[in-house]
Design a protein around this motif. Structure first.
Motif, PDB file in Angstrom:
ATOM      1  N   THR A 313       7.423 -18.389 -23.544  1.00 30.99           N
ATOM      2  CA  THR A 313       8.545 -17.786 -22.820  1.00 30.99           C
ATOM      3  C   THR A 313       9.236 -18.840 -21.976  1.00 30.99           C
ATOM      4  O   THR A 313       8.565 -19.641 -21.301  1.00 30.99           O
ATOM      5  N   VAL A 318      11.545 -14.580 -24.914  1.00 30.32           N
ATOM      6  CA  VAL A 318      10.305 -14.756 -25.663  1.00 30.32           C
ATOM      7  C   VAL A 318      10.623 -15.470 -26.978  1.00 30.32           C
ATOM      8  O   VAL A 318      11.493 -15.026 -27.742  1.00 30.32           O
ATOM      9  N   ARG A 330      14.881 -10.947 -25.365  1.00 32.69           N
ATOM     10  CA  ARG A 330      14.817 -10.931 -23.904  1.00 32.69           C
ATOM     11  C   ARG A 330      13.476 -10.392 -23.447  1.00 32.69           C
ATOM     12  O   ARG A 330      12.951  -9.431 -24.028  1.00 32.69           O
ATOM     13  N   GLU A 331      12.900 -11.006 -22.405  1.00 32.14           N
ATOM     14  CA  GLU A 331      11.725 -10.423 -21.755  1.00 32.14           C
ATOM     15  C   GLU A 331      12.106  -9.071 -21.161  1.00 32.14           C
ATOM     16  O   GLU A 331      13.254  -8.859 -20.750  1.00 32.14           O
ATOM     17  N   SER A 332      11.162  -8.179 -21.050  1.00 36.46           N
ATOM     18  CA  SER A 332      11.465  -6.847 -20.515  1.00 36.46           C
ATOM     19  C   SER A 332      11.296  -6.774 -19.004  1.00 36.46           C
ATOM     20  O   SER A 332      11.365  -5.694 -18.427  1.00 36.46           O
ATOM     21  N   ARG A 333      11.113  -7.925 -18.355  1.00 40.33           N
ATOM     22  CA  ARG A 333      10.956  -7.933 -16.894  1.00 40.33           C
ATOM     23  C   ARG A 333      12.280  -8.238 -16.204  1.00 40.33           C
ATOM     24  O   ARG A 333      13.187  -8.834 -16.783  1.00 40.33           O
ATOM     25  N   ARG A 386       9.514  -5.153 -28.765  1.00 44.73           N
ATOM     26  CA  ARG A 386       9.962  -5.845 -27.556  1.00 44.73           C
ATOM     27  C   ARG A 386      11.489  -5.879 -27.472  1.00 44.73           C
ATOM     28  O   ARG A 386      12.074  -5.709 -26.396  1.00 44.73           O
TER      29      ARG A 386
END
Length: 443
Positions: A313, A318, A330-333, A386
């Motif tokens: 990441t 990711v 995209r990261e989910s955070r 994701r």
């Protein structure tokens, strides 16, 4: 307008020559809006263009000027009036716009730049100007290259070899061109002296709190004629953009605007092309205006080069390497919701442009793990899960009304400021997202 590299004294242009070349290069008809502060560079640009246009009385070229009063100094309003008087003597229509509202306590120069270009674009739309010109010079180019070289030494910088572009597209709606980028400031001032014209001196140009001022004072100790001032790496960057665009065409597919699939064969490409392409893809899928720094991209390239399935990441994106290829999402955070009032628009997570067409406010948030959006068959389930989670979901704030919104991908590193260096790659990437091409330069 010349597109070849600027290499210092041998190719430095005189102001009248640069103005004439720019006028000849323009598609006609044209309406030029000159951004003028009253300093020597912008005054010289306006004077040179006005003088050259006397030789083209039937050229279908209109000339106007605009001053943006940033309201940061007590003298700025009076200076804008002085510029208006100058424009009147040249017979050039002039407009003043003031940057209103509270100013940020930090990052003032960047904020002022954003405000200035936004106000110039608004003025251009009002008067139907199709190109804005600013008076960046060869001196500015040398300073920029020196500053970026210094940052490369001291921090994790990317793109340090590139300088000021000769043209940038602002907000997908207006090209801003720099006709004086091959002109020395000393030559511009000599030109004004021959015309018997004066200029204003901005005291902030002597304020050593600013990095550019410190760099300018350091460079003043050298002879600028002896400095190598290339086009900011523009020719090399444009060539790399074209190579990476061909790489996109051959190897990349974008699914639902949130999942990027890169075929396995793509990872054997030249490292320069791979770094340029993957860093820009990371910025787009991560919703960042700037590409990841060199060290972060070095880690990603090393990870890809190891050829072992796994995930890394960087920049909120990711990188999922599998046997059939590489997947980016995209990261989910850290995805914040956005509320839009009826009839307004905005950018959610720096990845999607949302327009609220309904009669009530809407809330945009991440779709989450329970989303049911469909993806093409055959894609890895984990990557799809994701990617689906970071799609936008639109909810009406009034439960009694349905939401009515238009959603379009937003390409953060290009949709606000796009250099002509990167245009070929940006156009191909826009096509991958099903978006229209960017506006071509007016040259």
């Amino acid at each position: 307008m010349p597109s070849d590299a600027v290499t210092g004294a041998a190719t430095a242009q005189m102001p009248d020559t640069a103005a004439a070349d720019f006028i000849h290069s323009l598609f006609k008809p044209a309406h030029i809006l000159v951004a003028i502060s009253g300093g020597s560079d912008s005054t010289g640009l306006l004077a040179a263009l006005a003088e050259q246009l006397k030789s083209f009385p039937n050229s279908d070229i209109a000339l106007s000027a605009a001053t943006i009063d940033h309201g940061l100094r007590a003298e700025s309003a009076e200076e804008a009036r002085d510029v208006a008087a100058l424009c009147a003597t040249l017979g050039v229509p002039h407009i003043v716009r003031r940057w209103e509202g509270e100013k940020p306590k930090s990052g003032i120069m960047a904020a002022a730049r954003e405000a200035r270009y936004g106000l110039l674009a608004d003025v251009a739309a009002e008067i139907s100007a199709n190109v804005v010109v600013t008076a960046h010079t060869l001196d500015d180019q040398c300073e920029t290259l020196a500053m970026r070289a210094a940052r490369l030494i001291s921090e994790d910088a990317v793109g340090a070899g590139t300088g000021i572009a000769d043209a940038i597209l602002f907000d997908r709606r207006l090209w801003i061109v720099r006709p004086f980028l091959a002109c020395r400031r000393a030559d511009i001032r000599a030109y004004l002296a021959r015309l018997g014209m004066s200029w204003l001196d901005d005291p902030s140009n002597e304020d050593i709190r600013y990095e550019r001022v410190r760099t300018r004072k350091h460079l003043a100790q050298e002879d600028i004629a002896s400095l190598s001032a290339p086009d900011g790496g523009g020719a090399a960057r444009a060539a790399l953009s074209a190579e990476a665009a061909a790489w996109l065409d051959r190897y990349v597919t974008v699914h639902a605007g949130v999942l990027c699939a890169v075929s396995r064969d793509a990872l054997a490409a030249d490292e320069g092309v791979l770094s340029y392409a993957l860093s820009n893809l990371a910025a787009v899928f991560g919703g960042e205006s700037y590409r990841p720094g060199r060290e972060r991209m070095r880690r990603i390239l090393d990870f890809v080069g190891e050829d072992k399935p796994g995930r890394r990441t960087t920049g909120g994106v990711v990188f999922d390497l599998r046997r059939d290829g590489l997947y980016l999402m995209r990261e989910s955070r850290n995805i914040q919701p956005l509320v839009l009032a009826a009839g307004t628009d905005g950018v959610w997570d720096s990845r999607f442009q949302i327009v609220n067409h309904g009669p009530v406010a809407i809330r945009i948030e991440a779709l989450g793990a329970g989303g049911a959006a469909k993806f093409q068959e055959g894609l890895p389930k984990g990557a799809v899960q994701r990617a689906r989670a970071v799609l936008p979901r639109v909810i009406a704030c009034d439960d009694g009304n349905g939401a009515s919104a238009t959603i379009a991908p937003y390409l953060a590193p290009f949709d606000r400021f796009l250099t002509r260096f990167d245009l070929t790659f940006a156009d191909r990437l826009a096509a991958c997202f099903g978006r229209e091409p960017y506006m071509p330069p007016p040259l």
